[in-house]
Design a protein around this motif. Structure first.
Motif, PDB file in Angstrom:
ATOM      1  N   HIS A 135       0.830  -1.227   0.000  1.00  0.00           N
ATOM      2  CA  HIS A 135       0.000   0.000   0.000  1.00  0.00           C
ATOM      3  C   HIS A 135       0.855   1.264   0.000  1.00  0.00           C
ATOM      4  O   HIS A 135       0.787   2.073   0.907  1.00  0.00           O
ATOM      5  N   ALA A 178      -2.706   3.274  12.104  1.00  0.00           N
ATOM      6  CA  ALA A 178      -2.864   1.915  11.573  1.00  0.00           C
ATOM      7  C   ALA A 178      -4.130   1.267  12.119  1.00  0.00           C
ATOM      8  O   ALA A 178      -4.880   0.623  11.381  1.00  0.00           O
ATOM      9  N   ASN A 179      -4.377   1.457  13.412  1.00  0.00           N
ATOM     10  CA  ASN A 179      -5.567   0.855  14.008  1.00  0.00           C
ATOM     11  C   ASN A 179      -6.837   1.448  13.435  1.00  0.00           C
ATOM     12  O   ASN A 179      -7.855   0.749  13.300  1.00  0.00           O
ATOM     13  N   ARG A 180      -6.785   2.736  13.105  1.00  0.00           N
ATOM     14  CA  ARG A 180      -7.957   3.387  12.535  1.00  0.00           C
ATOM     15  C   ARG A 180      -8.228   2.855  11.125  1.00  0.00           C
ATOM     16  O   ARG A 180      -9.372   2.629  10.743  1.00  0.00           O
ATOM     17  N   LEU A 181      -7.156   2.636  10.357  1.00  0.00           N
ATOM     18  CA  LEU A 181      -7.302   2.239   8.948  1.00  0.00           C
ATOM     19  C   LEU A 181      -7.379   0.733   8.767  1.00  0.00           C
ATOM     20  O   LEU A 181      -7.669   0.256   7.681  1.00  0.00           O
ATOM     21  N   TYR A 182      -7.116  -0.045   9.792  1.00  0.00           N
ATOM     22  CA  TYR A 182      -6.953  -1.500   9.689  1.00  0.00           C
ATOM     23  C   TYR A 182      -5.881  -1.855   8.676  1.00  0.00           C
ATOM     24  O   TYR A 182      -6.006  -2.827   7.951  1.00  0.00           O
ATOM     25  N   LEU A 183      -4.859  -1.014   8.520  1.00  0.00           N
ATOM     26  CA  LEU A 183      -3.775  -1.296   7.571  1.00  0.00           C
ATOM     27  C   LEU A 183      -2.431  -1.145   8.289  1.00  0.00           C
ATOM     28  O   LEU A 183      -1.836  -0.069   8.286  1.00  0.00           O
ATOM     29  N   PRO A 184      -1.960  -2.198   8.964  1.00  0.00           N
ATOM     30  CA  PRO A 184      -0.712  -2.034   9.730  1.00  0.00           C
ATOM     31  C   PRO A 184       0.522  -1.839   8.849  1.00  0.00           C
ATOM     32  O   PRO A 184       1.408  -1.058   9.184  1.00  0.00           O
ATOM     33  N   ASN A 208       0.932   3.713  15.111  1.00  0.00           N
ATOM     34  CA  ASN A 208       0.035   2.642  15.546  1.00  0.00           C
ATOM     35  C   ASN A 208      -1.414   3.113  15.571  1.00  0.00           C
ATOM     36  O   ASN A 208      -2.319   2.383  15.164  1.00  0.00           O
TER      37      ASN A 208
END
Ligand SMILES: Nc1ncnc2c1ncn2[C@@H]1O[C@H](COP(=O)(O)OP(=O)(O)OP(=O)(O)O)[C@@H](O)[C@H]1O
Ligand SMILES: [Mg+2]
Lengths: 266, 304
Positions: free
Chosen positions: B61, B257-263, B254
């Motif tokens: 991504h 990432a948690n908001r987007l579900y894209l770590p 982090n």
């Protein structure tokens, strides 16, 4: 800061420069100095000889308090070194006072001990600038003159690692002289040097001697001792076995141990 | 006082003689290294194909990476992480120097205190220490100076003093000081004893000797491992979550990432920044090493 300190008593000609009274030194159970009495007068060149391990270095190091003595008294330039005597008891001086006392003697080491992170001239300026607070420009001028005096005028900017042993030792002598000491102590200044470099260092010391500097020198160069000394000390097993006029001691040693030592080295 | 008999030693530049035409220098043909060329080509090819794969791989991504790498939240995180690293290291270095001097002193009280400090902070996990500093204000709501069994002289609300940022810095710095103290001690122990004696013989005071003679020489040994520790500290700042301190880079990425579900892309963002800061620190270390290596690194052994 220097201005508010009481000036150290200036020694007079009559007063001995170095006076040792009944010095003993123990390293644990090793009795390195045994009841040493010694007087070095102003302008005298005192040379100490003797077998390895006889305590010559220890004696020299006691004079400028690199070693703590176990018994006796050391007077340097009329001042009791390291202690204040009050009611017959010896009170240890503050490190600050001991540092001040050491400024009046210069020391040259067997292994030079130049500061490796400083150039030759910075080594020489270190004492005046950071101990005596001499302005940098003045100190630099004096250091340059001292370098010239030891024959190294061109090498001011070199680091010790870029100098030969003989050159390093001459810088070390200049560094000690920069503090304008009244007594110079040399601990085997040439014994870490290649034979062809010994001469250049001895020449500097010889000139220093003829300029009237009071000094004590430990050496294995008997010929040199004969040439510059006017006071010879023979040490063995921590004691001064024989001392006096160098020609007398070297030519007609009265003590059997001196005789045995000289027959080996001459 | 006319002691100028000794001839001045002159430095004759090596090529001077050649320029004067007196010496004909050897014509040297350097050795050829065909293996090196082969290895270079192979490695370049491998690196290129790997880079190509990563760049075109959709799982990474890269569009999200590009969108967030300079996001204000992330930049603020970078700023805080750098600040935490620098201030915590400054605290650690000052304490470590003090500890080394204390351990070397002839005062038994100072020696013992230094020993206990190192024993404690090296012997407990940094995460635990950070948790403790976070709880400090709860455990000690008020710090006050008072006479034994008597009334308070001065007092202070702890929450004003130990804010999360202070807790993070103190936690990281105190822990690190114990490690640095050992590194510094090794550095000072590496110095020849003759250096101290030469300085003493000049009549220098102890403080001056430490600053002018011992420290600069110890630095040569101290800088490389301390550079290591600084980079370690950079990454250790991600543990300040334990305090909890929530403004550093790791927490920021982090959170996104948690908001987007894209770590993955945000891990890349964090990795990119940590790597950039590390590179910067390495440049600084290079110059420090060059500065403190003066006088020693001037002579190199021939490499073969
Ligand atoms: N730090 C020390 N700890 C224990 N013993 C020591 C120490 N320094 C010197 N000694 C001992 O004290 C004695 C005198 O040593 P010193 O170095 O003064 O001899 P020296 O006459 O200078 O010998 P050299 O000619 O080999 O330099 C020796 O027996 C030596 O082993
Ligand atoms: Mg000796």
């Amino acid at each position: 800061m220097n201005a508010i300190m009481t000036p150290p008593p200036r020694s007079t000609d009559a007063q001995p420069c170095v006076h040792l009274q009944g010095i003993h030194k123990f390293y644990g159970s090793v009795h390195a100095l045994r009841n040493v009495d010694l007087t070095i007068k102003r302008g005298e060149v005192c040379v100490a000889i003797g077998p390895s391990g006889s305590g010559k270095s220890t004696l020299l190091r006691c004079i400028n308090q690199l070693e703590e003595i176990s018994a006796g008294k050391v007077y340097v330039l009329g001042e009791l070194a390291g202690y204040a005597e009050i009611d017959g008891r010896m009170h240890v001086l503050a490190p600050r006072r001991i540092a001040e006392q050491r400024r009046r003697t210069g020391m040259v080491f067997q292994r030079f001990n130049l500061f490796p992170h400083m150039t030759a001239i910075e080594n020489i300026m270190e004492g005046p600038v950071h101990v005596k607070n001499t302005p940098k420009a003045t100190a630099r001028e004096n250091a340059q003159a001292l370098l010239k005096r030891v024959g190294l005028a061109d090498l001011a900017g070199r680091y010790p690692s870029q100098l030969s042993g003989g050159q390093q030792q001459r810088v070390a002598i200049a560094r000690a002289l920069a503090m304008e000491p009244e007594v110079m102590l040399f601990d085997e200044p040439t014994s870490a040097l290649d034979p062809e470099l010994v001469g250049e260092v001895l020449d500097v010391i010889k000139d220093l001697a003829s300029s009237g500097m009071t000094m004590m020198l430990v050496t294995h160069e008997i010929g040199f001792a004969r040439e510059v000394a006017n006071h010879l000390v023979f040490m063995d097993q921590g004691a001064v076995v024989e001392e006096g006029d160098p020609r007398a001691v070297l030519n007609r040693p009265s003590n059997p141990r001196t005789r045995a030592f000289l027959s080996k080295v001459l | 006082m006319d002691i100028e008999k000794a001839p001045p030693d002159r430095l004759v530049p090596a090529r001077q003689a050649d320029r004067d035409g007196a010496v004909k220098l050897n014509e040297v043909v350097p050795r050829r290294h065909p293996g090196r060329w082969l290895a270079t080509i192979l490695l370049l090819w491998l690196a290129f194909s790997f880079a190509q794969n990563v760049a075109t791989n959709e799982n990474f991504h890269w569009d999200i990476f590009a969108q967030y790498v300079f996001a204000p939240q992330v930049i603020r995180g970078v700023g805080w992480t750098i600040l935490l690293t620098i201030v915590a290291m400054a605290v650690a270095i000052s304490i470590a120097l003090l500890l080394v001097v204390m351990r070397g002193s002839d005062n038994p009280i100072l020696r013992t205190c230094a020993w206990f400090w190192i024993w404690f902070f090296r012997g407990t996990p940094v995460y635990t220490q950070l948790l403790f500093w976070g709880l400090f204000a709860v455990l000690f709501p008020r710090i006050s100076l008072s006479l034994p069994f008597g009334s308070e002289i001065v007092g202070l609300d702890t929450r004003m003093l130990v804010t999360p940022a202070v807790a993070a810095i103190v936690g990281l710095g105190f822990n690190e000081s114990a490690y640095l103290a050992e590194i510094f001690r090794a550095g000072f122990n590496a110095i020849d004893r003759g250096q101290l004696e030469a300085a003493q013989a000049l009549g220098m005071r102890q403080g001056r000797i430490w600053r002018r003679i011992l420290l600069p020489q110890a630095m040569r040994v101290i800088v490389p491992p301390t550079g290591n520790e600084t980079i370690g500290m950079l990454k250790m700042t991600s543990l300040v979550l334990a305090v909890p301190f929530t403004l550093d880079l790791m927490f920021a990425t982090n959170a996104i990432a948690n908001r987007l579900y894209l770590p993955v892309p945000l891990l890349l963002v964090a990795g990119f920044w940590y790597l950039s800061i590390t590179s910067l620190l390495m440049v600084g270390q290079y110059y420090l090493e060059r500065h403190f290596g003066r006088g020693v690194d001037t002579i190199r052994a021939r490499t073969e």
